[in-house]
Design a protein around this motif. Structure first.
Motif, PDB file in Angstrom:
ATOM      1  N   UNK A   1       0.841  -1.194   0.000  1.00 44.37           N
ATOM      2  CA  UNK A   1       0.000   0.000   0.000  1.00 44.37           C
ATOM      3  C   UNK A   1       0.877   1.244   0.000  1.00 44.37           C
ATOM      4  N   UNK A   2       1.934   1.194   0.797  1.00 47.06           N
ATOM      5  CA  UNK A   2       2.780   2.373   0.956  1.00 47.06           C
ATOM      6  C   UNK A   2       3.772   2.536  -0.187  1.00 47.06           C
ATOM      7  N   UNK A   3       4.316   1.423  -0.677  1.00 47.69           N
ATOM      8  CA  UNK A   3       5.405   1.496  -1.663  1.00 47.69           C
ATOM      9  C   UNK A   3       5.040   2.345  -2.890  1.00 47.69           C
ATOM     10  N   UNK A   4       3.875   2.119  -3.531  1.00 48.34           N
ATOM     11  CA  UNK A   4       3.570   2.929  -4.715  1.00 48.34           C
ATOM     12  C   UNK A   4       3.437   4.410  -4.400  1.00 48.34           C
ATOM     13  N   UNK A   5       2.946   4.723  -3.198  1.00 49.42           N
ATOM     14  CA  UNK A   5       2.763   6.130  -2.848  1.00 49.42           C
ATOM     15  C   UNK A   5       4.105   6.808  -2.575  1.00 49.42           C
ATOM     16  N   UNK A   6       5.029   6.036  -1.983  1.00 53.18           N
ATOM     17  CA  UNK A   6       6.371   6.590  -1.799  1.00 53.18           C
ATOM     18  C   UNK A   6       7.007   6.824  -3.166  1.00 53.18           C
ATOM     19  N   UNK A   7       6.802   5.837  -4.047  1.00 49.97           N
ATOM     20  CA  UNK A   7       7.332   5.947  -5.413  1.00 49.97           C
ATOM     21  C   UNK A   7       6.769   7.199  -6.096  1.00 49.97           C
ATOM     22  N   UNK A   8       5.465   7.403  -5.931  1.00 51.22           N
ATOM     23  CA  UNK A   8       4.812   8.573  -6.534  1.00 51.22           C
ATOM     24  C   UNK A   8       5.488   9.859  -6.071  1.00 51.22           C
ATOM     25  N   UNK A   9       5.658   9.999  -4.738  1.00 50.58           N
ATOM     26  CA  UNK A   9       6.299  11.203  -4.206  1.00 50.58           C
ATOM     27  C   UNK A   9       7.724  11.338  -4.708  1.00 50.58           C
ATOM     28  N   UNK A  10       8.445  10.218  -4.677  1.00 49.33           N
ATOM     29  CA  UNK A  10       9.849  10.271  -5.071  1.00 49.33           C
ATOM     30  C   UNK A  10       9.993  10.643  -6.539  1.00 49.33           C
TER      31      UNK A  10
ATOM     32  N   UNK B   1      -2.396   7.184  -9.675  1.00 49.73           N
ATOM     33  CA  UNK B   1      -2.620   7.791 -10.983  1.00 49.73           C
ATOM     34  C   UNK B   1      -3.079   9.242 -10.859  1.00 49.73           C
ATOM     35  N   UNK B   2      -3.955   9.480  -9.889  1.00 53.68           N
ATOM     36  CA  UNK B   2      -4.457  10.824  -9.646  1.00 53.68           C
ATOM     37  C   UNK B   2      -3.311  11.769  -9.271  1.00 53.68           C
ATOM     38  N   UNK B   3      -2.348  11.251  -8.491  1.00 53.63           N
ATOM     39  CA  UNK B   3      -1.209  12.074  -8.116  1.00 53.63           C
ATOM     40  C   UNK B   3      -0.435  12.530  -9.342  1.00 53.63           C
ATOM     41  N   UNK B   4      -0.191  11.596 -10.252  1.00 60.08           N
ATOM     42  CA  UNK B   4       0.556  11.953 -11.471  1.00 60.08           C
ATOM     43  C   UNK B   4      -0.229  12.953 -12.313  1.00 60.08           C
ATOM     44  N   UNK B   5      -1.509  12.632 -12.572  1.00 64.32           N
ATOM     45  CA  UNK B   5      -2.307  13.460 -13.491  1.00 64.32           C
ATOM     46  C   UNK B   5      -2.480  14.868 -12.930  1.00 64.32           C
ATOM     47  N   UNK B   6      -2.896  14.916 -11.645  1.00 64.23           N
ATOM     48  CA  UNK B   6      -3.205  16.211 -11.067  1.00 64.23           C
ATOM     49  C   UNK B   6      -1.984  17.107 -10.988  1.00 64.23           C
ATOM     50  N   UNK B   7      -0.796  16.511 -10.730  1.00 65.45           N
ATOM     51  CA  UNK B   7       0.362  17.400 -10.617  1.00 65.45           C
ATOM     52  C   UNK B   7       0.608  18.103 -11.946  1.00 65.45           C
ATOM     53  N   UNK B   8       0.435  17.406 -13.070  1.00 64.44           N
ATOM     54  CA  UNK B   8       0.623  18.090 -14.356  1.00 64.44           C
ATOM     55  C   UNK B   8      -0.501  19.108 -14.584  1.00 64.44           C
ATOM     56  N   UNK B   9      -1.722  18.766 -14.195  1.00 62.36           N
ATOM     57  CA  UNK B   9      -2.818  19.716 -14.406  1.00 62.36           C
ATOM     58  C   UNK B   9      -2.591  21.004 -13.621  1.00 62.36           C
ATOM     59  N   UNK B  10      -2.121  20.868 -12.364  1.00 61.78           N
ATOM     60  CA  UNK B  10      -1.867  22.087 -11.587  1.00 61.78           C
ATOM     61  C   UNK B  10      -0.692  22.871 -12.158  1.00 61.78           C
ATOM     62  N   UNK B  11       0.306  22.153 -12.677  1.00 68.07           N
ATOM     63  CA  UNK B  11       1.426  22.864 -13.304  1.00 68.07           C
ATOM     64  C   UNK B  11       0.909  23.663 -14.502  1.00 68.07           C
ATOM     65  N   UNK B  12       0.010  23.055 -15.292  1.00 66.34           N
ATOM     66  CA  UNK B  12      -0.541  23.766 -16.456  1.00 66.34           C
ATOM     67  C   UNK B  12      -1.270  25.027 -16.008  1.00 66.34           C
ATOM     68  N   UNK B  13      -2.091  24.903 -14.957  1.00 70.69           N
ATOM     69  CA  UNK B  13      -2.820  26.070 -14.462  1.00 70.69           C
ATOM     70  C   UNK B  13      -1.849  27.170 -14.065  1.00 70.69           C
ATOM     71  N   UNK B  14      -0.764  26.770 -13.386  1.00 73.09           N
ATOM     72  CA  UNK B  14       0.221  27.751 -12.944  1.00 73.09           C
ATOM     73  C   UNK B  14       0.843  28.465 -14.121  1.00 73.09           C
ATOM     74  N   UNK B  15       1.160  27.710 -15.171  1.00 69.87           N
ATOM     75  CA  UNK B  15       1.798  28.331 -16.332  1.00 69.87           C
ATOM     76  C   UNK B  15       0.844  29.300 -17.006  1.00 69.87           C
TER      77      UNK B  15
END
Lengths: 482, 495
Positions: B80-89, B339-353
């Protein structure tokens, strides 16, 4: 009888008298040495106390007992005295009454230490008065400052009244049980159960200790006195003298009058709730940092009072643990305020409110060590993890839940969430509000005292095991009488 | 063996302290990049050595801390934890690259906040002692609070305070639940412990049903406020919108609420006095979040606020999937977090730009940006498609597993969530159409496309969205192992 049992007290008496005597013969310029001497004496006493942890003995016809409880609280008082004397070195610089300042501080500490080891109500009362008299004089140490005199006057009048109430309470207990010995009262307290005499005694004693601990509604003097006294003295009052009230109340209520538990337990619950809520609410809108710390000190006393309600070994241990943490946190915070006051006064001699929060603007740039230490202290007071304050709240609040007082724990937890509001305000002023004033050099003694307190706060928070162990041992001394 | 878990927790915290002492932006960002890259390398090493066929905690570290209260220093990771650590890393080094050329006040504190959040969040994922867990849990609040209140938008102070108080109160309720569990177990066994696996396994032996339900609900409350789930989501849009771009990405990385759901709540669920009630509560919260979040997103005028509400909607799938209680839905919900972590981080980056280049985020004031910013448009369209659930991208796999899996046990709640799909597609496409396509809005003046650092950082994450959409098994396998174990518990209890 082994005199080594009293090595800590003896070393303080000797130091105190030596300071007083030497002070008569040396010029004001060189009186700085007296502060170092006093600090050394406290360190020696601290060493003797720590090395005697675990000793159990009684002395002077069983009127004084040495046990984990007394030694733990002696450490609390000596730690506060250490911070007091070190920061006093700077505070008394150039003052011709330096020797009185340190001697009074040391004598007050001796009084507190005797209260901690009292096994007889008379010893307890004498110790109480010794500490009180010395601190009355200290509160009015700035003889030309009207605020300081007002503080001393209020403290003296209310303190005398509370002593009178306490003595009257003691006399009722003595009249009914025929003894002033604490174990003796515990053995005979059943005669007081259900009698009006017992009720009167409990009310009088509670009021007497309530004044010293500054429980609402016996707190009126505290904010004025803490604000008006020199900050270094406020540190001694809030961190030391208040703990004396707590250890005395522990001995009188939890040991001697445990049979009357039904009479006082609920009263303490109400006092705890009112005190913590009132303290936090009023602290929220203070603009004087010292006054804010005074009200936060009320709130903290409210938390500690929860131990009198829960009465399990863990809760009592938590309360005792809290007393030590609070000693470091509160003394540290007042000393940081003293450093700021010193800075403000050295820039502008006529400043009327050197403890106003506006003086903390941009402190992170102006006095980085003071600001960082203050941040540690207020976060610890708020109970942020990995500090002594968190560990204290963790033990105390969790034991409250364990005993089924969930409502009390919830009120306490909500209170500590509220308290974050005003503690964060200080941090905001220090780091986020701009200032155009310059960086100033930080007075070394204050810095040393603050660093010691910071180390204490973080060490207790992180390496809690030994402190938890001894706090629990101290609690066992209390519960042994149940 | 080296204490790798302590390292991935402590290195970001140490680098955060280092970053504080830097004087210039150049020094601070190098420290931040170094810290996050080291964590990424260690995490990859850990991932390679991770055995995804067993559900146990791995890389465990155990030391006594405060024995008289049963507090230990216990770390470990499972599927449960490993993929989330991977996501952050994975995301954090790219976040640092993304902010590489930005100008802002006190860059040293900014990067220190990023690193401190990473350390605290990974700390939550690795802690196997409730004392430690709670410390890290609270520690995540501090840097995020400063992130919003220092570098945030016009209403930053209000948003920061709201976020802090809302989630702090929720944590305190969770703490009450932890205390309840701690003392109930202490009374039964006579020895204090705050060890998470031990306490979870002792939960079933608590006699009083009411006590069990109270403990469960207190913990659940702490977790779902963090997720956040309807009706406790109101801190989230404010905080996400007012935060600077990096702060929004960090919020998205904060998957600790959902983690708690899988790690703590689900193993306890079958032993509560009324498991069916608890399942219903979670299913209602999840499915309503999906639908309600989608409606709120549809009505937003601000692009970033729309993305923030879409996050409420998407996180609803996590709660719903957890309540679904079959292996497919539970692992799907875990995958949704990743998956949401990956997608949303790019979406927020787009909004920022978009905000930085055009000066506005109001969708109707934009238009035709794709002509001037083709690189941004490609990446943005790809992640918007992933977010609305286009097959072949990671969001699809997660949502389809949740919906299909939960249908077995909770058909009516799934129907509520399914009805949101159309709305989800609508607000994503509508926003894209108005902001990126059509006639270029000349009022916006001259705009330039994203620079190399931004392209690389957003591009790599977008490629990962595609990669995990086509081949989810590198993380899904370990999730399945753990969800199988959770579900087998349910089966034993006949829930």
């Amino acid at each position: 009888m082994d005199l080594m049992l009293f090595a800590p007290e003896i070393s303080l008496v000797v130091t105190g008298l030596a300071v007083l005597l030497i002070g008569l013969f040396i010029p004001t310029d060189s009186k700085k040495i007296l502060g170092y001497l006093a600090a050394l004496g406290v360190l020696v006493a601290l060493f003797f106390t720590v090395s005697s942890l675990g000793t159990e003995a009684t002395a002077f016809n069983d009127t004084v007992s040495i046990d984990a409880l007394s030694q733990f609280f002696k450490i609390v008082f000596l730690v506060v005295a250490l911070l007091f004397t070190i920061s006093g070195i700077k505070y008394t610089e150039g003052n011709s009454h330096t020797e009185e300042f340190f001697t009074l501080g040391l004598f007050a500490t001796i009084g507190m230490m005797f209260v901690a080891s009292a096994n007889d109500l008379m010893v307890l009362f004498v110790g109480f008065e010794l500490a009180s008299l010395a601190t009355y004089a200290l509160a009015g140490f700035e003889k030309k400052n009207a605020k300081s005199l007002e503080a001393a006057m209020k403290y003296f009048i209310i303190g005398s009244l509370s002593a009178a109430l306490m003595l009257l309470g003691i006399s009722y207990v003595y009249g009914a049980t025929g003894t002033t010995s604490i174990p003796g009262i515990a053995a005979n307290a059943s005669v007081l159960v259900g009698s009006p005499m017992g009720l009167v005694a409990v009310v009088l004693l509670m009021a007497g200790f309530g004044f010293k601990i500054a429980l609402v509604p016996f707190h009126m003097w505290a904010p004025d006195t803490y604000q008006g006294s020199p900050s270094v003295v406020s540190a001694l009052l809030a961190a030391g003298s208040k703990k004396m009230g707590i250890v005395a109340a522990l001995k009188v209520f939890v040991v001697a009058l445990i049979a009357l538990q039904a009479e006082w337990q609920t009263a303490f619950a109400i006092l705890a709730v009112i005190t913590m809520t009132y303290g936090n609410m009023v602290a929220l809108k203070q603009t004087s940092v010292k006054r804010m710390l005074a009200y936060s000190s009320l709130a903290q006393a409210g938390y500690i009072t929860m131990a009198f309600v829960v009465l399990t070994p863990m809760a009592l241990g938590g309360g005792i643990f809290y007393a030590l943490s609070h000693g470091f946190m509160k003394a540290g915070a007042f000393i940081a305020t003293a450093a700021v006051t010193y800075m403000v006064l050295s820039e502008n001699k006529d400043s009327t409110d050197p403890d106003h929060i506006d003086n903390f603007r941009g402190l992170g740039k102006r006095m980085p060590v003071t600001a960082l230490s203050m941040t540690v202290f207020v976060f610890a007071l708020a109970g942020i993890p990995l500090t002594a304050g968190y560990m204290s709240k963790f033990i105390l609040f969790s034991s409250t839940i364990q005993s089924g007082f969930v409502w009390l724990a919830i009120i306490a937890i909500l209170n500590s969430a509220i308290s974050l509001g005003y503690y964060a305000k200080i941090v905001k002023y220090m780091y986020f509000l701009p200032t155009d004033s310059e960086k100033v050099s930080e007075p070394l003694p204050y810095t040393v005292a603050m660093i010691i307190a910071v180390i204490g706060v973080l060490a207790i928070g992180f390496w809690s095991e030994p402190v938890v162990y001894w706090a629990m041992e101290a609690a066992k001394v209390l519960v042994g009488g149940m | 063996m080296m204490p790798i878990l302590s390292m991935i927790v402590l290195i970001p915290l140490i680098f955060a302290a280092l970053a504080l002492f830097t004087k210039t932006k150049e020094q601070a960002r190098v420290i931040a990049l170094a810290g996050t890259v080291i964590v990424l390398l260690l995490t990859v090493y850990m991932y390679v050595n991770f055995d995804s066929t067993i559900a146990d905690n791995q890389f465990e570290e155990l030391a006594q801390w405060v024995p008289s209260l049963g507090i230990t220093y216990h770390l470990g990771v499972d599927g449960i934890a490993m993929p989330l650590i991977l996501l952050n890393a994975i995301v954090l080094p790219f976040l640092v690259l993304f902010t590489w050329n930005d100008e802002r006040k006190s860059p040293n504190r900014f990067y220190a906040c990023i690193l401190a959040t990473e350390g605290a969040v990974i700390g939550v994922f690795t802690a196997l002692d409730f004392f430690l867990f709670y410390i890290f849990w609270e520690l995540t609040l501090v840097p995020l609070f400063f992130m919003v209140s220092i570098w945030g938008g016009p209403n930053k102070h209000k948003a920061a305070i709201k976020f802090f108080i809302y989630t702090h109160v929720a944590s305190l309720v969770m703490l009450l639940g932890i205390f309840g569990l701690y003392f109930a177990a202490w009374d039964m066994t006579g020895t204090p412990t705050l060890d998470i696996p031990t306490l979870i396994s002792q939960f079933q032996f608590i006699e009083s049903g009411a006590a069990k339900d109270m403990i469960f609900l207190a913990l659940l409350f702490g977790f779902i406020v963090k997720i956040p789930s309807f009706p406790f989501h109101s801190w989230q849009p404010d905080a996400y919108t007012e935060a600077p771009t990096a702060g929004s990405v960090l919020f998205v990385m904060l998957k600790i609420g959902g983690y708690g759901l899988f790690k703590v709540m689900l193993p306890m669920l079958p032993f509560t006095a009324s498991p069916n009630l608890m399942i219903t509560i979670m299913a209602v919260l999840g499915s309503v979040s999906v639908l309600y979040g989608a409606f709120l997103a549809l009505s937003q005028k601000d692009l970033k606020r729309m993305v923030a509400y879409s996050s409420v909607s998407h996180m609803g799938y996590v709660t719903l999937g957890a309540a679904g209680l079959v292996s497919l839905s539970v692992s799907g919900a875990m995958f949704q977090q990743f998956s949401h972590g990956l997608i949303m981080s790019v979406m927020f980056m787009s909004c920022g730009i978009i905000k930085n280049t055009t000066g506005t985020r109001i969708i109707n004031d934009l238009g035709g940006l794709a002509q001037k910013m083709p690189k941004l448009a490609v990446i943005m369209v790809m992640t918007f498609m992933a977010s609305l659930g286009l097959p072949g991208l990671s969001g699809f796999i997660a949502e389809v597993s949740v919906l299909a899996g939960s249908f077995v046990n909770l058909p009516s709640y799934v129907m509520i969530a399914v009805s949101a799909i159309v709305i989800t597609a609508a607000y994503h496409l509508w926003a894209l159409q108005r902001a990126m396509f059509g006639v270029y809005n000349e009022k916006l003046g001259t705009v330039t496309d994203i620079d190399t650092f931004q392209t690389v950082s957003m591009g790599v994450i977008a490629i990962l969205v595609l990669y995990f959409g086509l081949n989810p098994s590198p993380v899904l396998e370990m999730m399945l192992t753990n969800s199988d174990q959770i579900v087998s518990l349910m089966a034993v209890m006949g829930v």
